[in-house]
Design a protein around this motif. Sequence first.
Motif, PDB file in Angstrom:
ATOM      1  N   LEU A  18       0.806  -1.225   0.000  1.00 50.94           N
ATOM      2  CA  LEU A  18       0.000   0.000   0.000  1.00 50.94           C
ATOM      3  C   LEU A  18       0.841   1.278   0.000  1.00 50.94           C
ATOM      4  CD1 LEU A  18      -3.256   0.536   1.996  1.00 50.94           C
ATOM      5  CD2 LEU A  18      -1.531   2.321   1.971  1.00 50.94           C
ATOM      6  N   GLU A  19       1.793   1.397   0.905  1.00 53.64           N
ATOM      7  CA  GLU A  19       2.564   2.627   1.016  1.00 53.64           C
ATOM      8  C   GLU A  19       3.420   2.877  -0.219  1.00 53.64           C
ATOM      9  OE1 GLU A  19       2.092   4.855   3.214  1.00 53.64           O
ATOM     10  OE2 GLU A  19       0.702   3.644   4.386  1.00 53.64           O
ATOM     11  N   ASN A  20       4.090   1.841  -0.690  1.00 54.34           N
ATOM     12  CA  ASN A  20       4.937   1.985  -1.871  1.00 54.34           C
ATOM     13  C   ASN A  20       4.107   2.331  -3.104  1.00 54.34           C
ATOM     14  OD1 ASN A  20       7.591   1.664  -3.264  1.00 54.34           O
ATOM     15  ND2 ASN A  20       6.523  -0.009  -4.294  1.00 54.34           N
ATOM     16  N   ASP A  21       2.940   1.671  -3.235  1.00 55.89           N
ATOM     17  CA  ASP A  21       2.058   1.955  -4.370  1.00 55.89           C
ATOM     18  C   ASP A  21       1.546   3.396  -4.321  1.00 55.89           C
ATOM     19  OD1 ASP A  21       2.363  -0.576  -5.353  1.00 55.89           O
ATOM     20  OD2 ASP A  21       0.458  -1.348  -4.602  1.00 55.89           O
ATOM     21  N   LYS A  22       1.225   3.863  -3.119  1.00 57.47           N
ATOM     22  CA  LYS A  22       0.719   5.234  -2.966  1.00 57.47           C
ATOM     23  C   LYS A  22       1.793   6.244  -3.381  1.00 57.47           C
ATOM     24  CE  LYS A  22      -1.655   6.096   0.738  1.00 57.47           C
ATOM     25  NZ  LYS A  22      -1.999   6.395   2.169  1.00 57.47           N
ATOM     26  N   GLU A  23       3.033   5.995  -2.977  1.00 60.21           N
ATOM     27  CA  GLU A  23       4.137   6.890  -3.321  1.00 60.21           C
ATOM     28  C   GLU A  23       4.376   6.956  -4.828  1.00 60.21           C
ATOM     29  OE1 GLU A  23       7.543   5.593  -1.197  1.00 60.21           O
ATOM     30  OE2 GLU A  23       6.697   6.054   0.789  1.00 60.21           O
ATOM     31  N   ASN A  24       4.042   5.848  -5.514  1.00 51.94           N
ATOM     32  CA  ASN A  24       4.291   5.780  -6.954  1.00 51.94           C
ATOM     33  C   ASN A  24       3.051   6.074  -7.800  1.00 51.94           C
ATOM     34  OD1 ASN A  24       7.218   4.771  -7.444  1.00 51.94           O
ATOM     35  ND2 ASN A  24       6.491   3.495  -5.750  1.00 51.94           N
ATOM     36  N   GLY A  25       2.024   6.635  -7.157  1.00 60.28           N
ATOM     37  CA  GLY A  25       0.874   7.126  -7.906  1.00 60.28           C
ATOM     38  C   GLY A  25      -0.177   6.099  -8.267  1.00 60.28           C
ATOM     39  N   ARG A  26      -0.097   4.921  -7.702  1.00 56.58           N
ATOM     40  CA  ARG A  26      -1.127   3.928  -7.986  1.00 56.58           C
ATOM     41  C   ARG A  26      -2.415   4.278  -7.237  1.00 56.58           C
ATOM     42  NH1 ARG A  26       1.358  -2.228  -8.190  1.00 56.58           N
ATOM     43  NH2 ARG A  26       2.957  -1.841  -9.771  1.00 56.58           N
ATOM     44  N   LYS A  27      -3.536   3.768  -7.745  1.00 54.61           N
ATOM     45  CA  LYS A  27      -4.834   3.989  -7.111  1.00 54.61           C
ATOM     46  C   LYS A  27      -5.528   2.643  -6.897  1.00 54.61           C
ATOM     47  CE  LYS A  27      -4.532   8.518  -7.341  1.00 54.61           C
ATOM     48  NZ  LYS A  27      -4.409   9.354  -6.125  1.00 54.61           N
ATOM     49  N   THR A  28      -4.872   1.754  -6.170  1.00 52.63           N
ATOM     50  CA  THR A  28      -5.432   0.419  -5.949  1.00 52.63           C
ATOM     51  C   THR A  28      -6.599   0.478  -4.970  1.00 52.63           C
ATOM     52  OG1 THR A  28      -3.943  -0.080  -4.098  1.00 52.63           O
ATOM     53  CG2 THR A  28      -3.162  -0.616  -6.319  1.00 52.63           C
ATOM     54  N   LEU A  29      -7.350  -0.605  -4.926  1.00 56.22           N
ATOM     55  CA  LEU A  29      -8.487  -0.681  -4.004  1.00 56.22           C
ATOM     56  C   LEU A  29      -8.022  -0.529  -2.559  1.00 56.22           C
ATOM     57  CD1 LEU A  29     -11.523  -1.220  -3.695  1.00 56.22           C
ATOM     58  CD2 LEU A  29     -11.011  -3.668  -3.602  1.00 56.22           C
ATOM     59  N   ALA A  30      -6.869  -1.110  -2.239  1.00 52.81           N
ATOM     60  CA  ALA A  30      -6.340  -1.023  -0.875  1.00 52.81           C
ATOM     61  C   ALA A  30      -6.038   0.423  -0.498  1.00 52.81           C
ATOM     62  CB  ALA A  30      -5.077  -1.881  -0.749  1.00 52.81           C
ATOM     63  N   ILE A  31      -5.542   1.199  -1.448  1.00 52.71           N
ATOM     64  CA  ILE A  31      -5.239   2.614  -1.192  1.00 52.71           C
ATOM     65  C   ILE A  31      -6.522   3.404  -0.993  1.00 52.71           C
ATOM     66  CG2 ILE A  31      -4.349   4.726  -2.263  1.00 52.71           C
ATOM     67  CD1 ILE A  31      -2.181   2.994  -3.572  1.00 52.71           C
ATOM     68  N   LEU A  32      -7.530   3.142  -1.827  1.00 50.18           N
ATOM     69  CA  LEU A  32      -8.797   3.868  -1.709  1.00 50.18           C
ATOM     70  C   LEU A  32      -9.497   3.565  -0.393  1.00 50.18           C
ATOM     71  CD1 LEU A  32     -10.298   3.558  -5.322  1.00 50.18           C
ATOM     72  CD2 LEU A  32      -9.051   5.472  -4.306  1.00 50.18           C
ATOM     73  N   LEU A  33      -9.406   2.317   0.060  1.00 50.49           N
ATOM     74  CA  LEU A  33     -10.079   1.924   1.299  1.00 50.49           C
ATOM     75  C   LEU A  33      -9.274   2.284   2.544  1.00 50.49           C
ATOM     76  CD1 LEU A  33     -11.429  -1.635   0.333  1.00 50.49           C
ATOM     77  CD2 LEU A  33     -12.742   0.482   0.520  1.00 50.49           C
ATOM     78  N   GLY A  34      -7.953   2.294   2.412  1.00 52.46           N
ATOM     79  CA  GLY A  34      -7.092   2.442   3.583  1.00 52.46           C
ATOM     80  C   GLY A  34      -6.794   1.057   4.146  1.00 52.46           C
ATOM     81  N   ARG A  35      -5.649   0.910   4.827  1.00 52.60           N
ATOM     82  CA  ARG A  35      -5.216  -0.422   5.249  1.00 52.60           C
ATOM     83  C   ARG A  35      -6.240  -1.128   6.142  1.00 52.60           C
ATOM     84  NH1 ARG A  35      -0.383   0.500   6.454  1.00 52.60           N
ATOM     85  NH2 ARG A  35       0.610  -0.586   4.720  1.00 52.60           N
ATOM     86  N   LYS A  36      -6.732  -0.439   7.162  1.00 49.52           N
ATOM     87  CA  LYS A  36      -7.662  -1.067   8.111  1.00 49.52           C
ATOM     88  C   LYS A  36      -8.940  -1.528   7.407  1.00 49.52           C
ATOM     89  CE  LYS A  36     -10.040  -0.340  12.505  1.00 49.52           C
ATOM     90  NZ  LYS A  36     -10.306   0.611  13.623  1.00 49.52           N
ATOM     91  N   ASN A  37      -9.524  -0.662   6.592  1.00 49.85           N
ATOM     92  CA  ASN A  37     -10.754  -1.019   5.880  1.00 49.85           C
ATOM     93  C   ASN A  37     -10.501  -2.092   4.827  1.00 49.85           C
ATOM     94  OD1 ASN A  37     -12.320   0.792   7.333  1.00 49.85           O
ATOM     95  ND2 ASN A  37     -12.044   2.456   5.859  1.00 49.85           N
ATOM     96  N   ALA A  38      -9.332  -2.064   4.220  1.00 49.97           N
ATOM     97  CA  ALA A  38      -8.995  -3.063   3.209  1.00 49.97           C
ATOM     98  C   ALA A  38      -8.894  -4.451   3.837  1.00 49.97           C
ATOM     99  CB  ALA A  38      -7.685  -2.695   2.523  1.00 49.97           C
ATOM    100  N   ILE A  39      -8.314  -4.519   5.027  1.00 49.76           N
ATOM    101  CA  ILE A  39      -8.234  -5.800   5.738  1.00 49.76           C
ATOM    102  C   ILE A  39      -9.644  -6.278   6.093  1.00 49.76           C
ATOM    103  CG2 ILE A  39      -7.449  -6.942   7.851  1.00 49.76           C
ATOM    104  CD1 ILE A  39      -5.017  -5.022   7.783  1.00 49.76           C
ATOM    105  N   GLY A  40     -10.490  -5.341   6.528  1.00 50.63           N
ATOM    106  CA  GLY A  40     -11.881  -5.688   6.828  1.00 50.63           C
ATOM    107  C   GLY A  40     -12.612  -6.167   5.592  1.00 50.63           C
ATOM    108  N   PHE A  41     -12.363  -5.524   4.458  1.00 51.53           N
ATOM    109  CA  PHE A  41     -13.002  -5.931   3.200  1.00 51.53           C
ATOM    110  C   PHE A  41     -12.511  -7.303   2.765  1.00 51.53           C
ATOM    111  CE2 PHE A  41     -13.487  -5.835  -1.486  1.00 51.53           C
ATOM    112  CZ  PHE A  41     -14.851  -5.608  -1.546  1.00 51.53           C
ATOM    113  N   LEU A  42     -11.233  -7.584   2.998  1.00 47.63           N
ATOM    114  CA  LEU A  42     -10.678  -8.906   2.697  1.00 47.63           C
ATOM    115  C   LEU A  42     -11.408  -9.976   3.503  1.00 47.63           C
ATOM    116  CD1 LEU A  42      -8.440 -10.557   1.251  1.00 47.63           C
ATOM    117  CD2 LEU A  42      -6.996 -10.132   3.260  1.00 47.63           C
ATOM    118  N   GLY A  43     -11.631  -9.686   4.791  1.00 47.10           N
ATOM    119  CA  GLY A  43     -12.382 -10.624   5.623  1.00 47.10           C
ATOM    120  C   GLY A  43     -13.796 -10.820   5.119  1.00 47.10           C
ATOM    121  N   LEU A  44     -14.426  -9.728   4.655  1.00 50.22           N
ATOM    122  CA  LEU A  44     -15.782  -9.804   4.104  1.00 50.22           C
ATOM    123  C   LEU A  44     -15.805 -10.668   2.844  1.00 50.22           C
ATOM    124  CD1 LEU A  44     -18.741  -8.867   4.181  1.00 50.22           C
ATOM    125  CD2 LEU A  44     -18.046  -6.846   2.854  1.00 50.22           C
TER     126      LEU A  44
END
Length: 312
Positions: free
Chosen positions: A209-235
């Motif tokens: 997430l952090e490296n992708d954010k620094e390099n301009g990526r817009k992944t789902l994990a970046i849009l959700l944030g780490r905590k929410n992304a982990i929660g979404f993974l569980g969902l």
Amino acid sequence: MHSSNKVTVKQALNERDGLQIWWRLLRPHTLTASFVPVFVGSMLAFHEGHMNLLLFLAMLIASMLIQAATNMFNEYYDFVKGLDNEGSVGIGGTIVRDGIKPKTVLNLALTFFGIAMLLGLYISATSSWWIAVIGLICMLFGYLYTGGPLPIAYTPLGELSSGFLMGTVIIGISYYIQTKTITAEVLFASIPIAIFIGAILLSNNIRDLENDKENGRKTLAILLGRKNAIGFLGLMFIIAFVITAWLIIENIFPIWSLITFIGAIKAVDVILKFKGKTQPLEMMPAMAATGKTNSIYGILLGISLFISTFVN
């Protein structure tokens, strides 16, 4: 004599290290995303009394070659765009750490694509030439995942596209080449696998997430944030198992498919391994566990279909 033995040992170690480099280039932990769909689709066909072993093997090898080539394109283009360096965690590392020439990686990826195309010709000639068209589309998306002007991997659509293409499409093709037909039940049956494959990518993107954010990526994990992304993974895991239960109730999956719920243990382990972790290296075990969840679920599902063919 003693000196000769030393040389022999050194050569053996160099050969072993060389093999490990090429093995890492394939990113073997991701190949479950190509093996499982072919296995499940073929077992769905076998469950209905259809199985051509040569077609199964051709489809399996072609699928794994496309996945491996996609991994190589990923490594090549991430290097070209400056996203990978010697300190990067989790990548194959054959270019930035092992000194393999970028052109070699690119040429090997294209070679794998070429072999997959030859296998695709055999599969298409035996089933339908529409398979060749679909296969070419899959290969194109494999390239566009990190290549092209707007790589899919840099957008929030990575999980959706990989899950659909590697899950639903590959299962559908694997079933079709055996039975010469496709049904709504097979498409429904593919959904849990598609979710698990998407989860593998989401897990990877949470780690990066952090490296992708620094390099301009817009992944789902970046849009959700780490905590929410982990929660979404569980969902995603919960939805996959709920759909599995529904498929069993609807008799699309046999009662034996209850054994797939063993995979829920590893799914819980994934979330526990992610919680509280912020460094990429700390999250590597969670990412590996996500791939294992897909493997456990898919292999057990295939086994359940195989067993139920003989035992009602």
